[in-house]
Design a protein around this motif. Structure first.
Motif, mmCIF file in Angstrom:
data_model
loop_
_atom_site.group_PDB
_atom_site.id
_atom_site.type_symbol
_atom_site.label_atom_id
_atom_site.label_comp_id
_atom_site.label_asym_id
_atom_site.label_seq_id
_atom_site.Cartn_x
_atom_site.Cartn_y
_atom_site.Cartn_z
ATOM 1 N N LEU A 26 0.819 -1.210 0.000
ATOM 2 C CA LEU A 26 0.000 0.000 0.000
ATOM 3 C C LEU A 26 0.854 1.262 0.000
ATOM 4 C CD1 LEU A 26 -2.734 1.433 0.213
ATOM 5 C CD2 LEU A 26 -2.559 1.183 2.701
ATOM 6 N N SER A 27 1.877 1.296 0.834
ATOM 7 C CA SER A 27 2.721 2.488 0.882
ATOM 8 C C SER A 27 3.495 2.663 -0.424
ATOM 9 C CB SER A 27 3.677 2.441 2.076
ATOM 10 O OG SER A 27 4.547 1.348 1.996
ATOM 11 N N CYS A 32 4.297 5.604 -5.542
ATOM 12 C CA CYS A 32 4.319 5.627 -7.011
ATOM 13 C C CYS A 32 3.331 6.649 -7.557
ATOM 14 C CB CYS A 32 4.015 4.245 -7.579
ATOM 15 S SG CYS A 32 5.370 3.077 -7.403
ATOM 16 N N LEU A 33 2.146 6.724 -6.955
ATOM 17 C CA LEU A 33 1.160 7.713 -7.391
ATOM 18 C C LEU A 33 1.678 9.137 -7.176
ATOM 19 C CD1 LEU A 33 -2.138 6.066 -6.106
ATOM 20 C CD2 LEU A 33 -1.384 6.330 -8.482
ATOM 21 N N ALA A 35 4.809 9.992 -7.252
ATOM 22 C CA ALA A 35 5.850 10.211 -8.265
ATOM 23 C C ALA A 35 5.222 10.583 -9.608
ATOM 24 C CB ALA A 35 6.715 8.966 -8.411
ATOM 25 N N ILE A 36 4.054 10.029 -9.889
ATOM 26 C CA ILE A 36 3.371 10.347 -11.143
ATOM 27 C C ILE A 36 2.783 11.754 -11.106
ATOM 28 C CG2 ILE A 36 1.356 9.736 -12.557
ATOM 29 C CD1 ILE A 36 1.943 6.780 -11.761
ATOM 30 N N ASP A 37 2.178 12.120 -9.961
ATOM 31 C CA ASP A 37 1.534 13.433 -9.828
ATOM 32 C C ASP A 37 2.159 14.173 -8.649
ATOM 33 O OD1 ASP A 37 -0.162 15.584 -10.004
ATOM 34 O OD2 ASP A 37 -1.929 14.525 -9.243
ATOM 35 N N ILE A 38 3.403 14.588 -8.805
ATOM 36 C CA ILE A 38 4.167 15.149 -7.700
ATOM 37 C C ILE A 38 3.667 16.527 -7.259
ATOM 38 C CG2 ILE A 38 5.979 16.284 -9.043
ATOM 39 C CD1 ILE A 38 7.751 14.622 -6.741
ATOM 40 N N LEU A 43 -1.601 14.430 -1.972
ATOM 41 C CA LEU A 43 -0.893 13.173 -2.170
ATOM 42 C C LEU A 43 0.554 13.275 -1.683
ATOM 43 C CD1 LEU A 43 -1.172 10.318 -3.247
ATOM 44 C CD2 LEU A 43 -0.626 11.183 -5.521
ATOM 45 N N TYR A 44 1.162 14.427 -1.882
ATOM 46 C CA TYR A 44 2.530 14.657 -1.419
ATOM 47 C C TYR A 44 2.597 14.524 0.112
ATOM 48 C CZ TYR A 44 7.253 16.605 -1.680
ATOM 49 O OH TYR A 44 8.619 16.780 -1.620
#
Length: 107
Positions: A26-27, A32-33, A35-38, A43-44
């Motif tokens: 999960l972490s 990864c998510l 890293a895609i939408d930094i 999310l950050y």
């Protein structure tokens, strides 16, 4: 789990090992998510929290519960969590500056 909890391996059972595996999966999906939408601030922050949570977990296993010894198996995740926290806190400053410059452009 066999390489991490070397001080008290008898305290770790299959269920705990599987739960730890799911938590790790999960972490890593969250990371990864990010890293895609930094530029996604929520999310950050969630990703940064996962590293704090990992650091707290491994430190507590070594110093509070004494189920892990300071071997390479535990030092690696401690170093990854620590360096990732430092890097993400530095990156957070750039994220804040970018958000401010975006607001100035809109005005």
């Amino acid at each position: 789990s066999e390489k991490l909890y070397t001080a008290s391996p008898g305290l770790v059972n299959g269920l705990q090992a599987r739960t730890f595996g799911v938590w790790t999966l999960l972490s890593s999906v969250i990371r990864c998510l990010c890293a895609i939408d930094i530029r996604n601030k929520t999310l950050y922050h969630i990703t940064l929290f996962t590293f704090f949570l990992a650091l707290a977990h491994f430190l507590s296993e070594v110093f509070v519960y004494r189920t892990a010894a300071l071997t390479i198996g535990i030092m690696a995740p401690l170093m990854v969590a620590s360096f990732s926290i430092m890097g993400m806190l530095i990156g957070l400053q750039y994220l804040e500056v970018e958000a401010l410059s975006q607001n100035k452009k809109k005005n």
